[in-house]
Design an enzyme around this catalytic site. Structure first.
Site, PDB file in Angstrom:
ATOM      1  N   ASP A 720      -5.240 -10.292  23.698  1.00  9.74           N
ATOM      2  CA  ASP A 720      -6.359 -10.941  24.401  1.00  9.74           C
ATOM      3  C   ASP A 720      -7.603 -10.057  24.253  1.00  9.74           C
ATOM      4  OD1 ASP A 720      -7.838 -12.604  25.906  1.00  9.74           O
ATOM      5  OD2 ASP A 720      -6.780 -12.275  27.797  1.00  9.74           O
ATOM      6  N   ASN A 728     -19.361 -13.839  26.436  1.00 11.97           N
ATOM      7  CA  ASN A 728     -20.043 -15.127  26.243  1.00 11.97           C
ATOM      8  C   ASN A 728     -21.267 -15.250  27.157  1.00 11.97           C
ATOM      9  OD1 ASN A 728     -18.550 -16.242  24.179  1.00 11.97           O
ATOM     10  ND2 ASN A 728     -17.022 -17.127  25.561  1.00 11.97           N
ATOM     11  N   ASP A 737     -18.123 -17.442  19.346  1.00 16.15           N
ATOM     12  CA  ASP A 737     -17.340 -18.059  18.261  1.00 16.15           C
ATOM     13  C   ASP A 737     -17.295 -17.158  17.033  1.00 16.15           C
ATOM     14  OD1 ASP A 737     -16.947 -20.204  19.895  1.00 16.15           O
ATOM     15  OD2 ASP A 737     -18.494 -21.474  18.966  1.00 16.15           O
ATOM     16  N   GLU A 763      -9.436 -17.019  24.114  1.00 16.34           N
ATOM     17  CA  GLU A 763      -9.672 -15.745  23.448  1.00 16.34           C
ATOM     18  C   GLU A 763      -8.349 -15.005  23.213  1.00 16.34           C
ATOM     19  OE1 GLU A 763      -9.845 -14.995  27.861  1.00 16.34           O
ATOM     20  OE2 GLU A 763     -10.507 -16.546  26.465  1.00 16.34           O
TER      21      GLU A 763
END
Length: 857
Positions: A720, A728, A737, A763
Site C-alpha cells: 500500500d 492526492n 494517477d 492505492e
C-alpha cells in the site's frame, strides 16, 4: 554300575563285616586275608587293617562318581539305547527311547526286556535268540548282529526297531566286579547294549509296495481278459464285415456283420475256404492273385469282389486287407479282411450313369453356362458342359474336358476350394469372382453357383455379370462420393480449425480417387499493383513412393498461359497425359521430375472485397466479388489416364466446400481476435496495465489448485502507498494517477515469469509468487521497497522522508485441501496491517512465532 541296585557304601560294609559273618566267609589256602573275590564266588570277606579299609572306601567313592557321570551322559543320548544285564534286565534306557515308548525311565529300569515286546511270538523269538547267542567268540566292542523287533508302546501301538547289539566291556579290577550276588558264567558279557533304529516307515513302505505288486498282477490278469472281451465285442458290433483267414484262405473267425450279410453261421463257415464257399467262378482267379501278392508282402491293401450269399444273392464288397506275419519270419500267419458292402452304391452308380444321358439332353440348351464336375478321390474332373458354357469360355471348356479343376483353374485356387467346400458340406454355395478364362480377352465378373446334385457330382452355374457390376460400381462410387462430400461438409460445419480441415480433405480425396498425391496451394497476393501472384504450399497427402511438393517452386500460370482477371473465373485444368500436354517444355520437364503422369487442377474461389487480398483477416461482406484463393491439385503418378467427368465434378464440389471452410475460418479468426481483445480488457486495470482484482482472484485460485498437487509453497505480497490520500489532496488526482502508474511499472519490473502483479485496490497492489518460499518472498518485497525509494517521488505531505514509500505485508503457505486461498490473503493483509501499525515504510512477514525472516524496518 551295581546290578543289584544297592549303594556302594552298604556293599562295602558287608565286605568289612564278612570276617565274622559266616554267610560272607571265603577260605584261602594260604590262610591270609583276601582283597577281592572272583566272579564265580558267592561272597567275599575282608580282614585287613583300618588303613586298608580307608583306601577301599576312597576307591569306592571315586568309582561311584564315575558311574554317576556315565549315567548322566547315557540319559542324554538322542536315540533308542537300552543297556541290559546278562539276564536281559533293562539296566539303563535313554530318555528318547522312554519318550517314544510312552513310559518313564524309572518304570522301564529293572524290567525284563521281554515285557516290552509286542506279543508272545516276539517274546519266543527273542528268548530263543538270547539263549543261543554266542557271546564267547566276539570281542567286547564288536557288533554281534542286527535284529528286527516290535515293541509295544504305552498306548498299545507297535514300534518297529532294527537293533544293533554290542557287548559292553567288563569293569576292570577294582570297579566292584565282585559286587555280583548271582552266578556269572565266564563267557557271558557284563552288559549288552541295544542301539535301535526305527523302521516303521520302511516296513509300511515295503507293505505298500507288496500290495501294489499284488494289485498290478491282478490288474494285468484282468486287463488281458478285458482286451480279449473288448476285441470280441468290437468285432461283433462293427458294421463292417471282418473275416480272419489263414494262409490257405480258410476262415478262422468272423463277426456278426459277416454272418448277417452272408446268411451263414460261423460254425458253417469255420475252416472252409473262401473260394469254394462264397466266390463265383469268374472271381476265383483274381482272389488267388490277391492272396499270392499278400503272402509276398506286396499285396494290395484294397480289392473288390462279389460274394454269393446263402440266399443266392450277389453282394459287391470292398475289402481292406492286412497281413499278419509270424514272429521273426516273413511267412504270413493270418490275413484280416475288413469289408464294406457296396452293392447299393454300385447299383446307384449304374442308375446314375443311366440318368446322365437324360440330364445331358435336358441341360445342353439351358441359357445359363453350366459345368459338371465329378469327384474321384480328392480330385474333381470336368465331365460335361453345355453350349452356353462353351460360348462363354470361347471354347476353353472343350479343351479342359476330362481334366481336373486344379488344371483348369490353375491361376485361381479359390474356385477349386469353393468346389470342394460345396461337395464337402453337401449344400449350395454362391460366390462372385473376377476371372479370365484362357480364351477370353480380358477378365470379367462372374456370379457362380455350386450345386451338389449327386454323391460324387457337383454342377457349377456361371453367369457373366460384368455390366451389372460396372453399373453397381458406378452407383456405389456415386454414393461413396456423396457420402464423402457429406462427411467433409459435416467436418467443415463442425470444425473451425482450417489447417485440420485442409489436411483431412487432401487425405480423403486421395483415397477416394486412388491417386498418388493431392495438394492444396494458396495464391499469394501481389506485392505491388499489377504484380504477379505466386503459389504458396499449404498441405498435401501422398504415398511414400512419390516426392513431396513442400519445397518445390511452381507457377500456376503454366496451366493458364493467358489468365483472365479475377472474378471472371479460371478453367479447370485436366491433363490425361503429361507427355502430350500443351504446356511449356520447361513446365513438362519440371512436372515430370516430380513423377506426375496425369494432372487435375481445380481453382478455389472465395468472396473478397475489391482492393482487399483474399487471404486478409477481414471477413467477406455482402457485395464482395469472387477472388482466387488457391488451387486443389490432384496428381496421378503411376500411369497416365483420362479423368472421368464424375471425378472432375467431385473435385469441384470439394473445392466449393473448401471455399466455405476458408470463409468460415476467416470469420472465426476475426471473432477470436475480438474475444482476445475483450478478454484482455476484462482482465487488466485500465490505469496501471496490471491485472485487475477479478484476474487476481482467478489466477490465485488456479495456482493454489496446481501447487496443492505438487506440494510446493506459494507466497503473496500486499503493498500500500503510504499516505496516498494526502498525496492526492496535495498534488491532485492527475499526479496521483501518474504516481500509481510509476509504482505499477516498478512492480512489473520486479516480477519473473509465472508471477502476477495486480492492482488490488485504489492505492493497494498485490504480487502472487508461485514456487516461492518465505525467505525469497521477503527478498522480493525488500527489492520492490528499494525501487520505490529509488524513484524519489516527492511527497511533502508524508512524515516518512518527503518521498513516496510503500508498506508491505508478506505471507507464505503450502497449498493443501485443508486450506483455502482466502487464508493466504488474510495472512498477507494481517502482515500489511502490522507494517502500518509499526510506522509504515517497511515489509512485515506474517509469522506467529519469532521474528519474521528477513525483517527489515
Amino acid at each position: 554300575m551295581n546290578v543289584e541296585r544297592r549303594s556302594d557304601q552298604s556293599w562295602c560294609d558287608a565286605k568289612v563285616k564278612g570276617k565274622s559273618d559266616p554267610s560272607h566267609s571265603c577260605g584261602d589256602s594260604s590262610g591270609g586275608s583276601s582283597t577281592h573275590c572272583t566272579s564265580a564266588e558267592v561272597a567275599c570277606e575282608y580282614d585287613g587293617s583300618e588303613r586298608e579299609v580307608a583306601q577301599l572306601r576312597e576307591q569306592l567313592a571315586r568309582t561311584s562318581a564315575q558311574l554317576e557321570q556315565y549315567r548322566n551322559y547315557y540319559e542324554q543320548l538322542p536315540g533308542f539305547y537300552f543297556s541290559l544285564t546278562s539276564e536281559a534286565i533293562v539296566e539303563q534306557v535313554s530318555a528318547f527311547a522312554a519318550r517314544q515308548l510312552g513310559y518313564s525311565r524309572d518304570r522301564l529300569q529293572g524290567q525284563p526286556f521281554v515285557n516290552l515286546l509286542n506279543g508272545p511270538q516276539e517274546v519266543r523269538a527273542f528268548r530263543q535268540w538270547w539263549t543261543g547267542a554266542d557271546w564267547q567268540h566276539h570281542s567286547d566292542t564288536e557288533q554281534i548282529h542286527g535284529r528286527e523287533v516290535t515293541l509295544q508302546c504305552a498306548d498299545g501301538s507297535p514300534l518297529f526297531l532294527r537293533l544293533s547289539i554290542r557287548t559292553v566291556p567288563p569293569l576292570p579290577p577294582g570297579d566292584l566286579r565282585g559286587s555280583r550276588t548271582f552266578p556269572h558264567p565266564a563267557n557271558e558279557p557284563e552288559r549288552v547294549l541295544f542301539v535301535g533304529e526305527e523302521i516303521g516307515d520302511l516296513k509300511q513302505a515295503l507293505k505298500n509296495l507288496e500290495q501294489q505288486r499284488q494289485f498290478g498282477t491282478q490288474l494285468l490278469e484282468a486287463t488281458d481278459v478285458l482286451v480279449r472281451n473288448f476285441v470280441s465285442t468290437v468285432l461283433d458290433t462293427a458294421n463292417s464285415l471282418v473275416v480272419v483267414l489263414d494262409r490257405e484262405a480258410r476262415i478262422m473267425s468272423c463277426n456278426l456283420a459277416c454272418e448277417k450279410t452272408t446268411g451263414y453261421r460261423f460254425e458253417q463257415m469255420s475252416n472252409r475256404r473262401v473260394a469254394e464257399l462264397f466266390l463265383i467262378p469268374e472271381e476265383v482267379e483274381a482272389f488267388h492273385t490277391v492272396l499270392v501278392q499278400l503272402s509276398s508282402g506286396n499285396g494290395p491293401n484294397h480289392h473288390e469282389n462279389r460274394w454269393l450269399t446263402r440266399d443266392g444273392e450277389l453282394r459287391t464288397i470292398a475289402w481292406s486287407n492286412t497281413a499278419i506275419f509270424e514272429e521273426d519270419s516273413d511267412r504270413v500267419k493270418y490275413i484280416i479282411c475288413t469289408g464294406i458292402d457296396i452293392t447299393e452304391r454300385r447299383q446307384a452308380e449304374q442308375a446314375l450313369r443311366q440318368s446322365e444321358e437324360r440330364l445331358r439332353t435336358q441341360y445342353k440348351h439351358i441359357p445359363i453356362p453350366t459345368l459338371t464336375w465329378q469327384c474321384v478321390g480328392d480330385e474333381f474332373f470336368l465331365i460335361d458342359y453345355n453350349d452356353a458354357a462353351l460360348a462363354m469360355t470361347g471354347g476353353c471348356v472343350a479343351r479342359s474336358l476330362g481334366k481336373t479343376a486344379r488344371c483348369m483353374y490353375a491361376d485361381c485356387r479359390e474356385l477349386v476350394e469353393e468346389l470342394k467346400r460345396c461337395f464337402r458340406e453337401r449344400r449350395t454355395i454362391k460366390s462372385e469372382r473376377f476371372y479370365r478364362f484362357c480364351a477370353t480377352a480380358e477378365p470379367k465378373h462372374f456370379a457362380i453357383v455350386y450345386v451338389f446334385v449327386a454323391p460324387d457330382m457337383v454342377m457349377v452355374h456361371t453367369e457373366d455379370i460384368t455390366e451389372r457390376k460396372q453399373l453397381m460400381g458406378a452407383l456405389q462410387r456415386q454414393a461413396r462420393r456423396e457420402r464423402l462430400v457429406g462427411v467433409i461438409q459435416g467436418r467443415i460445419r463442425h470444425s473451425l480449425d482450417l489447417d485440420r480441415i485442409l489436411a483431412t480433405t487432401a487425405k480423403e480425396v486421395r483415397r477416394f480417387l486412388q491417386v498418388q498425391r493431392v495438394a492444396i496451394y494458396r495464391v499469394s497476393p501481389p506485392l505491388a499493383e499489377g504484380g504477379s501472384r505466386d503459389l504458396t504450399f499449404v498441405v498435401e497427402s501422398r504415398t511414400s513412393a512419390v516426392p513431396s511438393l513442400r519445397d518445390e517452386s511452381l507457377d500456376w500460370r503454366w496451366f493458364d498461359p493467358e489468365p483472365q482477371c479475377a472474378g471472371d473465373g479460371l478453367p479447370v485444368c485436366a491433363i490425361a497425359d503429361l507427355e502430350t500436354a500443351d504446356l511449356p517444355s520447361a513446365a513438362i520437364a519440371r512436372l515430370h521430375a516430380l513423377g506426375i503422369r496425369a494432372h487435375l487442377q481445380v481453382p478455389i474461389w472465395i468472396r473478397e472485397r475489391s482492393g482487399v487480398a483474399p487471404d486478409s483477416d477481414r471477413p467477406p461482406e455482402r457485395g464482395d466479388r469472387l477472388g482466387l484463393w488457391g488451387w486443389l491439385w490432384v496428381d496421378r503418378c503411376s500411369a497416365p489416364g483420362p479423368w472421368e467427368a464424375s471425378d472432375i465434378d467431385f473435385v469441384e464440389q470439394i473445392a466449393g466446400e473448401l471455399a466455405i471452410a476458408i470463409q468460415q475460418a476467416l470469420l472465426y479468426r476475426q471473432l477470436q481476435l475480438a474475444n482476445q481483445e475483450l478478454e484482455h480488457l476484462a482482465t487488466l486495470d485500465a490505469l496501471t496495465g496490471l491485472a485487475n482484482r477479478r484476474h487476481f482472484d482467478a489466477y490465485l485460485n488456479r495456482e493454489w489448485q496446481r501447487l496443492a498437487a505438487a506440494g510446493v509453497p506459494l507466497s503473496l505480497i500486499l503493498c500500500d502507498i503510504d499516505y496516498f490520500k494526502a498525496y492526492n489532496d496535495t498534488y491532485g488526482h492527475l499526479a496521483g494517477d501518474r504516481t500509481l502508474r510509476e509504482v505499477a511499472d516498478a512492480l512489473r519490473s520486479t516480477l519473473r515469469e509465472g508471477e502476477l502483479g495486480a492492482r488490488y485496490g485504489g492505492e493497494e497492489f498485490a504480487l502472487i509468487l508461485p514456487h516461492t518460499g518465505a525467505e525469497e518472498a521477503m527478498s522480493v518485497a525488500q527489492t520492490l521497497r528499494s525501487r520505490i525509494h529509488a524513484l524519489a517521488i516527492a511527497h511533502k505531505a508524508s512524515s516518512l522522508g518527503q518521498i513516496v514509500t510503500l508498506s508491505l505485508g508478506v505471507a507464505t503457505r503450502v497449498p493443501s485441501a485443508n486450506l483455502s486461498p482466502a487464508s493466504l490473503i488474510a495472512a498477507a493483509d494481517d502482515a500489511l496491517y502490522r507494517a502500518k501499525a509499526l510506522g509504515r515504510d517497511r515489509a512485515i512477514f506474517h509469522h506467529s512465532i519469532g521474528p519474521p525472516p528477513g525483517h527489515c524496518p
